[in-house]
Design a protein around this motif. Structure first.
Motif, PDB file in Angstrom:
ATOM      1  N   SER A   1       2.217  -0.802   4.189  1.00  0.00           N
ATOM      2  CA  SER A   1       2.273   0.649   3.944  1.00  0.00           C
ATOM      3  C   SER A   1       3.498   1.410   3.833  1.00  0.00           C
ATOM      4  N   GLU A   2       3.804   2.079   2.660  1.00  0.00           N
ATOM      5  CA  GLU A   2       4.770   2.952   2.538  1.00  0.00           C
ATOM      6  C   GLU A   2       4.054   4.557   2.637  1.00  0.00           C
ATOM      7  N   ILE A   3       4.653   5.463   3.389  1.00  0.00           N
ATOM      8  CA  ILE A   3       4.134   6.694   3.396  1.00  0.00           C
ATOM      9  C   ILE A   3       4.852   7.591   2.824  1.00  0.00           C
ATOM     10  N   THR A   4       4.347   8.738   1.892  1.00  0.00           N
ATOM     11  CA  THR A   4       5.242   9.524   1.201  1.00  0.00           C
ATOM     12  C   THR A   4       4.338  10.768   1.375  1.00  0.00           C
ATOM     13  N   GLU A   5       4.889  11.984   1.189  1.00  0.00           N
ATOM     14  CA  GLU A   5       4.209  13.129   0.879  1.00  0.00           C
ATOM     15  C   GLU A   5       4.731  13.715  -0.474  1.00  0.00           C
ATOM     16  N   ASP A   6       5.707  13.109  -1.007  1.00  0.00           N
ATOM     17  CA  ASP A   6       5.786  13.505  -2.399  1.00  0.00           C
ATOM     18  C   ASP A   6       4.773  12.734  -3.468  1.00  0.00           C
TER      19      ASP A   6
ATOM     20  N   SER B   1      -1.529   9.376   9.135  1.00  0.00           N
ATOM     21  CA  SER B   1      -0.986   8.262   8.302  1.00  0.00           C
ATOM     22  C   SER B   1      -0.426   7.041   8.687  1.00  0.00           C
ATOM     23  N   ALA B   2       0.414   7.445   9.911  1.00  0.00           N
ATOM     24  CA  ALA B   2       0.867   6.308  10.596  1.00  0.00           C
ATOM     25  C   ALA B   2      -0.112   5.264  11.507  1.00  0.00           C
ATOM     26  N   ALA B   3      -1.293   6.121  12.062  1.00  0.00           N
ATOM     27  CA  ALA B   3      -2.349   5.342  12.315  1.00  0.00           C
ATOM     28  C   ALA B   3      -3.178   4.393  11.479  1.00  0.00           C
ATOM     29  N   LEU B   4      -3.057   4.962  10.185  1.00  0.00           N
ATOM     30  CA  LEU B   4      -3.819   4.284   9.111  1.00  0.00           C
ATOM     31  C   LEU B   4      -3.074   3.087   9.012  1.00  0.00           C
TER      32      LEU B   4
ATOM     33  N   GLN C   1      -0.458  -2.755  -4.812  1.00  0.00           N
ATOM     34  CA  GLN C   1      -1.921  -3.395  -4.893  1.00  0.00           C
ATOM     35  C   GLN C   1      -2.979  -2.127  -4.544  1.00  0.00           C
ATOM     36  N   LEU C   2      -2.403  -1.358  -3.802  1.00  0.00           N
ATOM     37  CA  LEU C   2      -3.538  -0.402  -2.896  1.00  0.00           C
ATOM     38  C   LEU C   2      -2.800   0.870  -2.898  1.00  0.00           C
TER      39      LEU C   2
ATOM     40  N   ASN D   1       0.684  -1.319   0.124  1.00  0.00           N
ATOM     41  CA  ASN D   1      -0.050  -0.045  -0.002  1.00  0.00           C
ATOM     42  C   ASN D   1       1.033   1.221  -0.200  1.00  0.00           C
ATOM     43  N   LEU D   2       0.656   2.238  -0.913  1.00  0.00           N
ATOM     44  CA  LEU D   2       1.254   3.572  -0.867  1.00  0.00           C
ATOM     45  C   LEU D   2       0.286   4.624  -0.280  1.00  0.00           C
TER      46      LEU D   2
END
Length: 224
Positions: A33-38, A19-22, A50-51, A4-5
């Motif tokens: 999940s990988e989190i990015t602001e870019d 985003s960390a909670a999600l 996939q997501l 998941n991105l």
């Protein structure tokens, strides 16, 4: 594990925390999940996940009252990013869209048709952040068997919602969540999630976990 991105970031919210909670909520059903602001950079090439999750507030900020924020936060979604999202759906991918996703990408006329609705200035609004009761509507595997719940959040009101959208949850008659097929993929929108208190509610967490499984076309029954 499904990949998941999470596309995050923007003003007026603690997106780092939500985003960390999600990501933590989704990890419990096998989603990494990988989190990015870019956002533009992350969507500049074909997606291999996939997501894709939108937990961000990025739009053009044309109103005068946002002038002081434009240099940092004003955003237009590049053509390559639009293509990446549509190709992701064409390949059967899922889009999980949280809270202020309905405000995002106001330069792209196709975004409301993907999401199922949008925030429209100045018609759309929300009451002050506080306790609200959420009514759950049956008839879909994401919500079947879930009970109504209360949580601290914002109730987005008077969104422009497409006629074919059937709410899966609402508050005070305002649709808060819906699920829909788009191209060969699936989209789920959840207008809740202003801050981490929204993710503390067990039923809301279950709803999001079920939504992720549905988006991934995995069995939802028995979850939550």
């Amino acid at each position: 594990m499904a990949r998941n991105l999470i596309l995050s970031g923007g003003p007026f919210h603690d997106f780092d925390a939500t985003s960390a909670a999600l990501a933590e909520v989704l990890a419990d059903v096998g989603v990494e999940s990988e989190i990015t602001e870019d956002i533009a950079g992350a969507l500049s090439e074909p997606s291999e996940v996939q997501l894709i999750t939108f937990n961000a507030l990025r739009w053009q900020m044309n109103a005068d009252r946002f002038a002081g924020l434009r240099d940092r936060w004003s955003f237009r979604l590049p053509a390559a990013a639009r293509t990446t999202l549509l190709d992701h759906l064409d390949r059967g991918g899922g889009l999980l869209c949280m809270h202020s996703a309905s405000i995002c990408f106001d330069d792209w006329q196709g975004w409301p048709r993907v999401l199922g609705g949008c925030w429209t200035w100045p018609k759309s609004h929300h009451p002050p952040l506080g306790w609200t009761g959420v009514r759950v509507h049956g008839g879909h595997p994401i919500v079947d068997g879930l009970r109504d719940f209360d949580l601290v959040d914002e109730v987005y009101s008077d969104l422009d919602v497409l006629p074919d959208v059937r709410p899966l949850a609402s508050s005070g008659g305002q649709p808060l969540a819906w699920a829909r097929p788009v191209r060969r993929g699936r989209v789920f929108y959840d207008a809740l999630g202003h801050d981490t208190r929204s993710y503390d509610n067990e039923i809301h967490r279950s709803l999001l976990q079920r939504a992720a499984l549905w988006l991934l076309k995995r069995p939802v029954t028995g979850t939550g």
